[in-house]
Structure formats: structure tokens, C-alpha cells
Scaffold this motif. Structure first.
Motif, PDB file in Angstrom:
ATOM      1  N   LEU A   1       0.844  -1.184   0.000  1.00 20.63           N
ATOM      2  CA  LEU A   1       0.000   0.000   0.000  1.00 20.63           C
ATOM      3  C   LEU A   1       0.883   1.238   0.000  1.00 20.63           C
ATOM      4  O   LEU A   1       1.965   1.246   0.614  1.00 20.63           O
ATOM      5  CB  LEU A   1      -0.902   0.047   1.237  1.00 20.63           C
ATOM      6  N   ALA A   2       0.424   2.267  -0.671  1.00 17.92           N
ATOM      7  CA  ALA A   2       1.122   3.555  -0.651  1.00 17.92           C
ATOM      8  C   ALA A   2       0.148   4.628  -0.178  1.00 17.92           C
ATOM      9  O   ALA A   2      -1.023   4.622  -0.582  1.00 17.92           O
ATOM     10  CB  ALA A   2       1.662   3.903  -2.034  1.00 17.92           C
ATOM     11  N   ILE A   3       0.625   5.524   0.668  1.00 21.16           N
ATOM     12  CA  ILE A   3      -0.169   6.668   1.109  1.00 21.16           C
ATOM     13  C   ILE A   3       0.492   7.927   0.581  1.00 21.16           C
ATOM     14  O   ILE A   3       1.606   8.284   0.986  1.00 21.16           O
ATOM     15  CB  ILE A   3      -0.267   6.755   2.647  1.00 21.16           C
ATOM     16  N   VAL A   4      -0.156   8.593  -0.369  1.00 20.30           N
ATOM     17  CA  VAL A   4       0.349   9.859  -0.889  1.00 20.30           C
ATOM     18  C   VAL A   4      -0.227  10.963   0.001  1.00 20.30           C
ATOM     19  O   VAL A   4      -1.434  11.134   0.095  1.00 20.30           O
ATOM     20  CB  VAL A   4      -0.045  10.070  -2.356  1.00 20.30           C
ATOM     21  N   GLY A   5       0.685  11.698   0.632  1.00 15.36           N
ATOM     22  CA  GLY A   5       0.307  12.560   1.740  1.00 15.36           C
ATOM     23  C   GLY A   5       0.622  11.857   3.042  1.00 15.36           C
ATOM     24  O   GLY A   5       0.041  12.131   4.089  1.00 15.36           O
ATOM     25  N   GLY A   6       1.572  10.923   2.977  1.00 17.66           N
ATOM     26  CA  GLY A   6       1.921  10.105   4.127  1.00 17.66           C
ATOM     27  C   GLY A   6       2.563  10.877   5.259  1.00 17.66           C
ATOM     28  O   GLY A   6       2.674  10.362   6.371  1.00 17.66           O
ATOM     29  N   GLY A   7       2.985  12.114   5.002  1.00 17.40           N
ATOM     30  CA  GLY A   7       3.544  12.942   6.050  1.00 17.40           C
ATOM     31  C   GLY A   7       2.507  13.632   6.899  1.00 17.40           C
ATOM     32  O   GLY A   7       2.842  14.408   7.798  1.00 17.40           O
ATOM     33  N   SER A   8       1.239  13.351   6.649  1.00 15.35           N
ATOM     34  CA  SER A   8       0.162  13.939   7.446  1.00 15.35           C
ATOM     35  C   SER A   8       0.234  13.460   8.890  1.00 15.35           C
ATOM     36  O   SER A   8       0.564  12.300   9.157  1.00 15.35           O
ATOM     37  CB  SER A   8      -1.194  13.557   6.847  1.00 15.35           C
ATOM     38  N   THR A   9      -0.112  14.350   9.815  1.00 13.97           N
ATOM     39  CA  THR A   9      -0.154  13.941  11.220  1.00 13.97           C
ATOM     40  C   THR A   9      -1.239  12.910  11.462  1.00 13.97           C
ATOM     41  O   THR A   9      -1.262  12.257  12.505  1.00 13.97           O
ATOM     42  CB  THR A   9      -0.398  15.148  12.138  1.00 13.97           C
ATOM     43  N   TYR A  10      -2.137  12.742  10.499  1.00 17.20           N
ATOM     44  CA  TYR A  10      -3.216  11.770  10.646  1.00 17.20           C
ATOM     45  C   TYR A  10      -2.769  10.340  10.320  1.00 17.20           C
ATOM     46  O   TYR A  10      -3.408   9.376  10.729  1.00 17.20           O
ATOM     47  CB  TYR A  10      -4.406  12.156   9.750  1.00 17.20           C
ATOM     48  N   THR A  11      -1.671  10.189   9.591  1.00 19.93           N
ATOM     49  CA  THR A  11      -1.239   8.864   9.128  1.00 19.93           C
ATOM     50  C   THR A  11      -1.134   7.821  10.242  1.00 19.93           C
ATOM     51  O   THR A  11      -1.500   6.653  10.020  1.00 19.93           O
ATOM     52  CB  THR A  11       0.096   8.989   8.362  1.00 19.93           C
ATOM     53  N   PRO A  12      -0.664   8.150  11.449  1.00 19.49           N
ATOM     54  CA  PRO A  12      -0.609   7.120  12.495  1.00 19.49           C
ATOM     55  C   PRO A  12      -1.957   6.487  12.816  1.00 19.49           C
ATOM     56  O   PRO A  12      -1.999   5.329  13.257  1.00 19.49           O
ATOM     57  CB  PRO A  12      -0.038   7.875  13.696  1.00 19.49           C
ATOM     58  N   GLU A  13      -3.051   7.206  12.603  1.00 22.90           N
ATOM     59  CA  GLU A  13      -4.374   6.598  12.792  1.00 22.90           C
ATOM     60  C   GLU A  13      -4.572   5.460  11.794  1.00 22.90           C
ATOM     61  O   GLU A  13      -5.039   4.379  12.146  1.00 22.90           O
ATOM     62  CB  GLU A  13      -5.462   7.653  12.616  1.00 22.90           C
ATOM     63  N   LEU A  14      -4.202   5.696  10.540  1.00 27.54           N
ATOM     64  CA  LEU A  14      -4.303   4.643   9.533  1.00 27.54           C
ATOM     65  C   LEU A  14      -3.377   3.473   9.862  1.00 27.54           C
ATOM     66  O   LEU A  14      -3.770   2.312   9.771  1.00 27.54           O
ATOM     67  CB  LEU A  14      -3.960   5.203   8.153  1.00 27.54           C
ATOM     68  N   VAL A  15      -2.157   3.794  10.254  1.00 22.08           N
ATOM     69  CA  VAL A  15      -1.186   2.742  10.571  1.00 22.08           C
ATOM     70  C   VAL A  15      -1.693   1.887  11.726  1.00 22.08           C
ATOM     71  O   VAL A  15      -1.576   0.645  11.701  1.00 22.08           O
ATOM     72  CB  VAL A  15       0.185   3.357  10.898  1.00 22.08           C
ATOM     73  N   ASP A  16      -2.260   2.525  12.742  1.00 26.85           N
ATOM     74  CA  ASP A  16      -2.814   1.777  13.865  1.00 26.85           C
ATOM     75  C   ASP A  16      -3.890   0.799  13.393  1.00 26.85           C
ATOM     76  O   ASP A  16      -3.925  -0.359  13.823  1.00 26.85           O
ATOM     77  CB  ASP A  16      -3.399   2.754  14.890  1.00 26.85           C
ATOM     78  N   GLY A  17      -4.760   1.256  12.493  1.00 29.39           N
ATOM     79  CA  GLY A  17      -5.791   0.363  11.960  1.00 29.39           C
ATOM     80  C   GLY A  17      -5.203  -0.770  11.138  1.00 29.39           C
ATOM     81  O   GLY A  17      -5.637  -1.925  11.252  1.00 29.39           O
ATOM     82  N   PHE A  18      -4.191  -0.463  10.325  1.00 29.87           N
ATOM     83  CA  PHE A  18      -3.542  -1.510   9.533  1.00 29.87           C
ATOM     84  C   PHE A  18      -2.915  -2.568  10.443  1.00 29.87           C
ATOM     85  O   PHE A  18      -2.962  -3.767  10.140  1.00 29.87           O
ATOM     86  CB  PHE A  18      -2.457  -0.909   8.641  1.00 29.87           C
ATOM     87  N   ALA A  19      -2.327  -2.126  11.543  1.00 26.38           N
ATOM     88  CA  ALA A  19      -1.671  -3.070  12.453  1.00 26.38           C
ATOM     89  C   ALA A  19      -2.693  -3.934  13.178  1.00 26.38           C
ATOM     90  O   ALA A  19      -2.511  -5.150  13.297  1.00 26.38           O
ATOM     91  CB  ALA A  19      -0.810  -2.299  13.458  1.00 26.38           C
ATOM     92  N   ARG A  20      -3.777  -3.312  13.650  1.00 27.24           N
ATOM     93  CA  ARG A  20      -4.783  -4.056  14.414  1.00 27.24           C
ATOM     94  C   ARG A  20      -5.562  -5.040  13.546  1.00 27.24           C
ATOM     95  O   ARG A  20      -5.964  -6.107  14.001  1.00 27.24           O
ATOM     96  CB  ARG A  20      -5.759  -3.078  15.080  1.00 27.24           C
ATOM     97  N   LEU A  21      -5.798  -4.660  12.287  1.00 24.82           N
ATOM     98  CA  LEU A  21      -6.692  -5.430  11.423  1.00 24.82           C
ATOM     99  C   LEU A  21      -5.909  -6.194  10.360  1.00 24.82           C
ATOM    100  O   LEU A  21      -6.346  -6.339   9.224  1.00 24.82           O
ATOM    101  CB  LEU A  21      -7.724  -4.491  10.785  1.00 24.82           C
ATOM    102  N   ARG A  22      -4.751  -6.703  10.755  1.00 25.47           N
ATOM    103  CA  ARG A  22      -3.856  -7.365   9.789  1.00 25.47           C
ATOM    104  C   ARG A  22      -4.466  -8.607   9.167  1.00 25.47           C
ATOM    105  O   ARG A  22      -4.120  -8.977   8.044  1.00 25.47           O
ATOM    106  CB  ARG A  22      -2.548  -7.718  10.487  1.00 25.47           C
ATOM    107  N   ASP A  23      -5.364  -9.289   9.882  1.00 20.16           N
ATOM    108  CA  ASP A  23      -5.968 -10.494   9.327  1.00 20.16           C
ATOM    109  C   ASP A  23      -6.918 -10.163   8.180  1.00 20.16           C
ATOM    110  O   ASP A  23      -7.112 -10.965   7.272  1.00 20.16           O
ATOM    111  CB  ASP A  23      -6.731 -11.262  10.420  1.00 20.16           C
ATOM    112  N   THR A  24      -7.504  -8.982   8.239  1.00 19.97           N
ATOM    113  CA  THR A  24      -8.405  -8.547   7.169  1.00 19.97           C
ATOM    114  C   THR A  24      -7.626  -7.987   5.989  1.00 19.97           C
ATOM    115  O   THR A  24      -7.979  -8.230   4.829  1.00 19.97           O
ATOM    116  CB  THR A  24      -9.375  -7.478   7.703  1.00 19.97           C
TER     117      THR A  24
END
Length: 429
Positions: free
Chosen positions: A6-29
Motif C-alpha cells: 500500500l502507498a499513502i500519498v500525503g503520508g507525512g500527514s499527522t493523521y497517518t498514524p491513525e491509519l497505521v494503527d488500523g492496519f496493524a490491528r486489522l492485519r488479518d483482514t
């Protein structure tokens, strides 16, 4: 199951850790093997990339995190590309929220004249990025979080890109309604209809089981038992919600209480200034090498539940989510709402799977809502024309068509201010 890139364009946003947290928690999905953060701001990328690695490590996730300012290199080989851009940063947002107030109009980053300014700055940049995605991997899905989502997604789809738009309004309602009823969010299905940031919940079904097609209507129960709380969340009068028998999105305030909101905004100052202050604090927190979780302060940044919505959508599109699911997205109308053009982008529940996005049939939309939907769709058409082709006349036309403007003198004043504040971002101005 193979891992995804996956690539996030605008990955330097302060919001990105919210997405990363979801990716980590929901790895099975959504099994991610590589996450690429793309952003021109190297200093922010370093901070966000470091925190992303620590979040993954904390949760035992094996994904690699790479950072780059090169869009083409960053999206190469990506299965999905997430767009979360803010052209001009919080400074441009502050202007969007300020100069319309000088004319007695709502100052807001996605609605009215400020929203048009953001669209004009954003559409050309997003289309340039999308072309790089197409050259790098034409099969990649583009998931647009970038506001104004409806206009940006329409631009992408009209240019032939494999794109879908996503907003957190619907999942926010789903979570709040589930909380009121004391049930799992997966049991709540919304009759959600309209355009991005212009939607109404016309029904709420409590499903018999997760993924079921049967259930019972509970919107009257919600309004009867929790009307006061729902109205308070939306900053709308409870009597209006009870009279309509629907739950409007928060953004309907700008239409239903325009003058009161203008007075409120003049008194309290811009949301952009508040967000900028939060961002400064977040970046200080992110710089701490001991931080390995998303900080509580991030919840004040906005965008609640985006990570869950993103994971659900991307997993369905890439075929890792267990078949077809129903999700509220921004997708091509294609006759679903017959009073709109086929290429309009609507926000409704859709069947989503590896075959794509198919908006579900909708019962006729009541005139009280259909009229406003049609008017704003016409504005969005003109806004996209202005974003693609430029010119003062096109900007004026879009503002004249907008239900929050609609007067010649006002459209003239707003056009002049929009151009004066955005010349550095508009190649044609």
C-alpha cells in the motif's frame, strides 16, 4: 494469503498514524507486507515513518515501512494507493475558512466558496498523481480521502482511473447508533443517501446477524430515545430532526442554519488555527522515540474511524475481506439516482468486492433532499470544469450556482477573493 503493498500519498500527514494503527490491528483482514509513505515534506516523513515502524513493531506486525518524496517510485507495484492531500497546507485552509466570512458566507474547507478554492487547488495535483499511478500500475485502486471528496473522485473517474472515494461520516453514524443501542457496529446498516458532506440517514436497520440481509428498522427508536444526544452531536435543533424523521449529516448545518453558523464562525475563529496547534503538538509527540502507539491527542485531529473504514474498503477491493460487503462509498451514479447525471459521484451504500464498486438501488429521494442534492451536483459539475480549465468566468459560474451563494454581487466578491488568495496554487490565474 500473499501480503500487499500500500502507498499513502500525503503520508507525512499527522493523521497517518491513525491509519497505521488500523492496519496493524486489522492485519488479518488486510495483510500488508509493505507500506510506503509518500510526501514532499522530508522532515515530517522522517517523523511519521519512524512512528509507523514503532506502531507496527509494538503490535508484532512484520510490515516494512519506507518513505519517499518520489510519487512514481512510491506507488510502483502498489496494490492500492491512498490519497490524503492538502495542497497549500493548513495555511491555505485557514484562508478558505476566513475570506468567505468577509462576504457574509460560510468559511469552510469543503463547503461553499472555501470548498471551491480547495477543489481548484487540489484537482490538478491529484490528476497528476493518478497518472503516475496509472503508469506504475494500471490495476492499482486509488482510494481518495482528499476533500472535497465528491469533486476529486469525479475528476479521477472521469479521467478513467480506478478510483473510489471514502468519507468517515457514515461509519461515524454507524458507530454512534450502535453505541446508543448497545449492539456491535457490524449489526447496523444505514440507509445513507446524498453527496459527500450532503447526506441524510433515512433509515437504520438492526441486522439479525453480521452480514445478514434481514433485520428491523430502528431509526424511530433512535430518534425517540436518543434524539437529544443525536441533535447535540450535529449542533442542530432536535425539533427539526424529529420533524424530518431523518438524521442529516453535520454539514447540513451550513445549509439549514447558514447565517447562525456565519456568526458563530466569526466569533470563534477558524478550525484551521485549532488544527494547526494540534498538529504542532502531535509532531512533538511523534518525535519521541519511545512513542509506539497513536497518542490520545490524535482523536482531536478529526477523522474518527477512518482507519476501520479504509481497511474494510481496501480489503474488499483487493479480495482479502472475505467476499462482497456493503459499504458507504463515493461512487459513480450511473442511474442510481435518476435525477442526477450518470457521471455524478454519489455517497450511498454499495456492494464492494474484487470486481469493483456497485452502488445499491435506492428508493426515490424525497423532494426536500433531492432538490438540494441536484443543486449541489450542478455546482460540483461547474467546480470541476473550473478546476480543469481555469478562468475567472468558470469560477464565477460555480459560485453563482452554489446554493450558499447564488447572487451575482456575492459571486463577484467571492471570485475576486478566491483568486487573490490562491494565485500561487493556480497555474492559470
Amino acid at each position: 494469503m500473499s501480503s500487499l503493498k500500500l502507498a499513502i500519498v500525503g503520508g507525512g500527514s499527522t493523521y497517518t498514524p491513525e491509519l497505521v494503527d488500523g492496519f496493524a490491528r486489522l492485519r488479518d483482514t488486510l495483510p500488508i507486507g509493505e507500506l510506503v509513505l509518500v510526501d514532499p515534506a522530508a522532515d515530517r516523513l522522517e517523523l511519521i515513518g519512524g512512528l509507523a515502524r514503532r506502531i507496527f513493531a509494538k503490535q508484532g506486525h512484520g510490515a516494512t515501512v519506507t518513505t519517499t518524496s518520489d510519487v512514481g517510485a512510491g506507488v510502483a507495484g502498489a496494490d492500492a494507493v491512498l490519497l490524503q492531500l492538502r495542497v497549500g497546507g493548513q495555511a491555505a485552509r485557514d484562508q478558505d475558512e476566513t475570506w468567505p466570512l468577509e462576504c457574509g458566507c460560510v468559511g469552510q474547507e469543503t463547503t461553499g466558496a472555501g470548498g471551491l478554492a480547495k477543489a481548484l487547488r487540489t484537482v490538478p495535483v491529484v490528476l497528476d498523481i493518478a497518472e503516475k499511478v496509472r503508469r506504475a500500475n494500471p490495476d492499482a485502486w486509488i482510494v481518495d480521502f482528499t476533500n472535497p471528496v465528491g469533486i476529486v473522485t469525479r475528476a479521477l473517474q472521469n479521467a478513467g482511473h480506478r478510483a473510489v472515494g471514502l468519507c468517515n461520516v457514515a461509519i461515524g453514524f454507524q458507530r454512534r447508533f450502535a453505541g446508543h443501542l448497545g449492539v456491535a457496529p457490524e449489526l447496523i446498516r444505514l440507509d445513507h443517501v446524498g453527496l459527500n458532506h450532503l447526506t441524510w440517514e433515512r433509515g437504520v436497520t438492526l441486522l439479525d446477524a453480521p452480514g445478514a440481509t434481514t433485520g428491523r428498522e430502528v431509526l424511530p427508536e433512535l430518534l425517540g430515545g436518543f434524539g437529544k444526544e443525536i441533535a447535540a452531536d450535529l449542533l442542530l435543533p432536535q425539533r427539526v430532526i424529529e420533524r424530518l424523521g431523518v438524521v442529516p449529516s453535520y454539514y447540513l448545518r451550513y445549509f439549514y442554519q447558514h447565517d447562525a453558523v456565519v456568526a458563530e464562525l466569526k466569533a470563534k475563529g477558524s478550525r484551521a488555527a485549532e488544527v494547526a496547534a494540534i498538529e504542532r503538538q502531535l509532531l512533538e509527540l511523534y518525535a519521541d522515540p519511545a512513542l509506539d502507539t497513536k497518542p490520545e491527542l490524535l482523536g482531536k485531529r478529526g477523522g474518527a474511524f477512518y482507519s476501520e473504514a479504509a481497511v474494510q474498503l481496501i480489503a474488499a477491493l483487493l479480495g482479502t475481506g472475505g467476499g462482497t460487503s456493503v459499504q458507504v462509498v463515493n461512487a459513480r451514479n450511473a442511474g442510481v439516482l435518476p435525477f442526477l447525471p450518470d457521471d455524478a459521484v454519489i455517497e450511498v451504500p454499495a456492494a464492494v468486492d474484487a470486481a469493483g464498486v456497485r452502488p445499491l438501488p435506492q428508493r426515490p429521494v424525497e423532494p426536500l433532499y433531492a432538490g438540494l442534492i441536484a443543486a449541489v451536483t450542478a455546482y460540483e459539475h461547474l467546480a470541476l470544469d473550473a478546476a480543469l480549465h481555469g478562468g475567472r468566468d468558470r469560477v464565477f459560474d460555480a459560485l453563482l450556482a452554489h446554493p450558499l451563494v447564488g447572487q451575482i454581487e456575492l459571486a463577484d466578491q467571492l471570485t475576486d477573493r478566491l483568486l487573490a488568495h490562491n494565485r500561487e496554487h493556480l497555474a492559470w490565474a
